[in-house]
Design a protein around this motif. Structure first.
Motif, short mmCIF file in Angstrom:
data_model
loop_
_atom_site.label_atom_id
_atom_site.label_comp_id
_atom_site.label_asym_id
_atom_site.label_seq_id
_atom_site.Cartn_x
_atom_site.Cartn_y
_atom_site.Cartn_z
N THR A 197 68.06 50.68 -53.05
CA THR A 197 66.78 51.25 -53.12
C THR A 197 65.87 50.02 -52.83
OG1 THR A 197 66.73 51.21 -55.53
CG2 THR A 197 67.23 53.28 -54.55
N GLU A 224 71.94 49.93 -56.02
CA GLU A 224 71.61 51.13 -55.77
C GLU A 224 71.23 51.38 -54.37
OE1 GLU A 224 69.24 52.74 -58.76
OE2 GLU A 224 71.02 52.89 -60.22
N ASP A 271 68.75 45.54 -60.12
CA ASP A 271 68.43 46.93 -60.23
C ASP A 271 69.61 47.85 -59.54
OD1 ASP A 271 66.76 49.24 -60.33
OD2 ASP A 271 65.76 48.90 -58.41
N THR A 319 62.18 50.60 -60.29
CA THR A 319 62.44 49.85 -59.04
C THR A 319 61.05 49.35 -58.53
OG1 THR A 319 64.53 51.03 -58.40
CG2 THR A 319 63.44 50.28 -56.75
MG MG Z 1 65.44 52.79 -59.07
#
Ligand code: MG
Ligand code: GTP
Length: 348
Positions: free
Chosen positions: A179, A177, A236, A148
């Motif tokens: 994030t 996700e 991601d 990430t």
């Molecule tokens: Mg990640």
């Protein structure tokens, strides 16, 4: 008028078309540059109503039609014969579908590929120039490996001018996700000496809530890429929704089929719009490995074949990270070390 053909025939021709397209992708070819811009209405047998139907289904340009499969287009048009005729017409208009070329032509086309610097000299060297346009680059690794962080950094790097390793273009960030941290983008921008505010406005963000939504976002992305000058699409992670929605062996086939569609969708974008695509992937422990590395990338063969370049990240001592290229058609199996710091992802 095209003669009526059997369903089998249409299917086999449509498979042929797909194969042609796959061959083009294999060789990293894009279609010749457009000099005239055509509308869907310019296609033989497509009026305003059909054109609207096609646009509604996500086919916006001649390129989208020229590389569609007859099967998927038939879902909009009602018959595969009609779909095939329209695909051929689109291919004629854009002068695509070129089947043979010399190695020299292939070489010249490859010379036109652009690279986005990762901002880490060791990683750029490992990748022989950086993240490539027209390809999918996959970062694989366990939690905290830095996947990430690299995505955040690339969303900044692509915006830098050419002389600083960027493409002077925008990034599209698909966050599966939750994030994504804009503060981190701002921090990295500051470190690179660029205005955080303008960098933030040049990252287009979409949160994907499930795998269908993720695929829908990528479909919709087509509308933005040319208009907004997007040169990097980040997903991601590519696989997390697919894994959680299709758990267990009994769902594996269905999951892989859908994952395959998603990756084809991405490959098509990379090739048609000449953008770089960066995806992240998780690792899982193989229960049947007793010697050597028991970890392997998730997603099986479909991920392995779909992604052009695969980089495996692992954690080293004292915040050090090691990247290794695996299964690359052009890179040696080398390693590079880097670290994650306040400023972003940097050399040791
Ligand atoms: Mg990640
Ligand atoms: P998963 O998504 O959980 O699979 O992991 P990932 O590979 O995406 O890991 P990620 O990129 O989130 O890396 C997390 C690591 O980056 C942590 O171990 C932190 O140490 C480091 N990190 C994140 N932000 C900062 C920061 O602002 N400063 C420093 N020094 N390190 C950071």
């Amino acid at each position: 008028m095209m003669p009526r053909k059997s369903k089998e025939h249409a299917k086999s021709v449509s498979e042929e078309l797909e194969k042609e397209y796959e061959n083009m992708l294999d060789q990293g070819l894009e279609e010749p540059a457009l000099s005239v811009s055509y509308e869907l209405e310019d296609l033989e047998g497509v009026g305003r109503i059909t054109a609207d139907k096609l646009r509604k289904a996500g086919f916006y340009s001649l390129k989208d039609i020229a590389y569609a499969s007859a099967h998927e287009l038939a879902e909009v048009l009602g018959s595969e014969d009609r779909a095939l005729a329209i695909i051929r017409s689109a291919q004629r208009l854009i002068g695509g579908g070129k089947m043979f070329m010399t190695a020299k032509e292939v070489y010249e086309r490859r010379q036109k590929i652009a690279y986005i610097s990762t901002g880490v000299k060791a990683l750029d060297a490992l990748l022989e120039g950086g993240i490539e346009t027209g390809a999918i680059t996959e970062f694989i690794g366990e939690f905290g490996a830095g996947k990430t962080q690299i995505c955040h950094q690339l969303a900044v790097m692509v915006q830098l001018p050419k002389e600083s390793g960027g493409l002077g273009a925008k990034a599209l960030y698909v966050d599966a996700e939750g994030t994504f941290r804009p503060e981190r983008i701002a921090q990295i921008a500051q470190h690179r000496g660029v205005d955080p505010e303008s960098v933030l406005s040049n990252v287009i963000y979409a949160r994907a809530y499930n795998s269908d939504h993720q695929m829908l976002i990528v479909d919709e992305a087509k509308k933005l890429i040319e208009k907004e000058n997007v040169k990097l699409l980040i997903v991601d992670s590519l696989i997390s929704h697919f894994r959680s929605e299709y758990p267990g062996r009994e769902n594996l086939a269905a999951r892989q089929q859908k994952l395959n569609r998603h990756i084809s969708q991405l490959l098509r974008l990379a090739s048609l719009y000449d953008i770089a695509i960066v995806v992240t992937n998780q690792v899982l422990a193989a229960p049947d490995v007793f010697f050597g590395n028991p970890l392997r990338p998730a997603g099986g063969n479909i991920m392995a074949h779909g992604c052009t370049y695969r980089i495996w990240l692992r954690k080293g001592k004292e915040g050090k990270r090691i990247a290794r290229i695996i299964d690359s058609p052009k890179h040696a199996e080398k390693e590079a070390a880097f670290q994650i710091a306040e400023e972003g992802v940097i050399d040791l």
